[in-house]
Write an enzyme that holds these catalytic residues in place. Structure first.
Site, PDB file in Angstrom:
ATOM      1  N   GLU A  18       4.538  38.313  79.319  1.00  0.00           N
ATOM      2  CA  GLU A  18       3.394  38.680  79.949  1.00  0.00           C
ATOM      3  C   GLU A  18       3.416  38.132  81.531  1.00  0.00           C
ATOM      4  OE1 GLU A  18      -1.588  37.641  79.310  1.00  0.00           O
ATOM      5  OE2 GLU A  18       0.017  36.605  78.160  1.00  0.00           O
TER       6      GLU A  18
ATOM      7  N   ASP B 155      -2.285  42.432  80.656  1.00  0.00           N
ATOM      8  CA  ASP B 155      -3.613  41.657  80.748  1.00  0.00           C
ATOM      9  C   ASP B 155      -4.504  42.167  81.730  1.00  0.00           C
ATOM     10  OD1 ASP B 155      -5.264  39.568  81.075  1.00  0.00           O
ATOM     11  OD2 ASP B 155      -4.347  38.605  79.329  1.00  0.00           O
TER      12      ASP B 155
ATOM     13  N   GLU C 296      -8.572  39.495  74.275  1.00  0.00           N
ATOM     14  CA  GLU C 296      -8.331  38.002  74.623  1.00  0.00           C
ATOM     15  C   GLU C 296      -9.464  37.579  75.742  1.00  0.00           C
ATOM     16  OE1 GLU C 296      -4.412  35.702  75.116  1.00  0.00           O
ATOM     17  OE2 GLU C 296      -5.122  36.452  77.126  1.00  0.00           O
TER      18      GLU C 296
END
Length: 271
Positions: free
Chosen positions: A154, A187, A248
């Protein structure tokens, strides 16, 4: 086909962080199933913190999958990262991640490396930090391959790491690896900070994106701020993304509302 997932944290030291559910696996799985999610992503203190028999029962009874497992507790609880100047601590970080790969592998769930990537600084130069990270990802990707799973890496925003912050930098980094078993986690919160255009960055990452964290611009649940999901959904369709969209996000104003808003956004834009 893209599927939906939602996070649960079992790490007390991370309380207040961006995870939707906080009240244990049975609660998370039942609420996720009731709302129509396809899977749960688990942030656990370590592989032995989860009763695997209980988790298998929850998977069977709800019909949900385990989307992925986080490794950030290695940093939060133990202060471990893959770019530590001390070789012994780097080895300990790799061992912790391997244990989480083993745990996730039992449930066909890949492991995510986010905060455990560390950062450069002090006696570790930018070049040395990236060399350390590359060396570790090669080893960990090979371990993940024994479960026929990718390793998920990530890129984080500049306030959380000074290594790799954008999808394009992530792609360039993966291209230097010998392994082809590392995929990127896109993300949307980090991308909202670092990318000039989130949708265009997704398209540029075609073939490299293996997981998506669905969240809004303020790190609250998708639909609770100003992010425009139409071009993002179009970009994911353009690259034929078929992984998870996993919430998230902060549990604000509460976990249930955050979960409900997420699934509403998924159904509106990504179904």
């Amino acid at each position: 086909m893209t599927q939906s997932a939602i996070t649960v944290s079992l790490v007390e030291e991370a309380r207040g962080g961006p995870f939707v559910f906080w009240d244990g696996l049975p609660d998370a799985f039942q609420r996720a199933a009731d709302l129509g999610f396809d899977a749960v992503e688990i942030f656990a203190p370590g592989p032995d913190a989860v009763d695997r028999a209980e988790l298998r029962q929850l998977v069977a009874s709800t019909g949900l999958a385990v989307a992925a497992v986080g490794t950030g507790a290695g940093m939060v609880k133990h202060g471990l990262n893959l770019t530590d100047p001390d070789a012994g601590r780097r080895a300990a970080a790799r061992d912790f991640i391997k244990s989480m790969i083993d745990f996730g592998g039992d449930f066909s769930a890949p492991a995510i490396i986010g905060s455990m990537q560390g950062r450069h600084g002090g006696e570790v130069s930018p070049e040395q930090a990236l060399d350390y990270l590359a060396e570790s990802l090669e080893e960990l990707a090979a371990h993940a391959a024994t479960f026929q799973l990718p390793l998920i890496y990530e890129p984080l925003n500049r306030y959380e790491t000074n290594l790799i912050n954008t999808v394009s930098d992530g792609v360039a980094f993966l291209d230097r690896l010998q392994s082809d078993n590392v995929k990127l986690l896109a993300d949307l919160f980090h991308m909202n900070i670092e990318e000039a255009n989130v949708a265009e960055a997704i398209v540029a990452g075609a073939g490299h994106i293996g997981h998506v964290h669905l969240v809004d611009s303020n790190r609250r649940a998708a639909g609770l701020a100003h992010m425009d999901y139409s071009p993002i959904a179009a970009a994911l369709r353009a690259i034929n993304y078929d992984g998870y969209l996993c919430a998230e996000a902060f549990p604000l104003p509460d976990s249930q509302t955050a979960a409900e808003k997420t699934i509403e956004t998924v159904q509106r834009f990504f179904a």
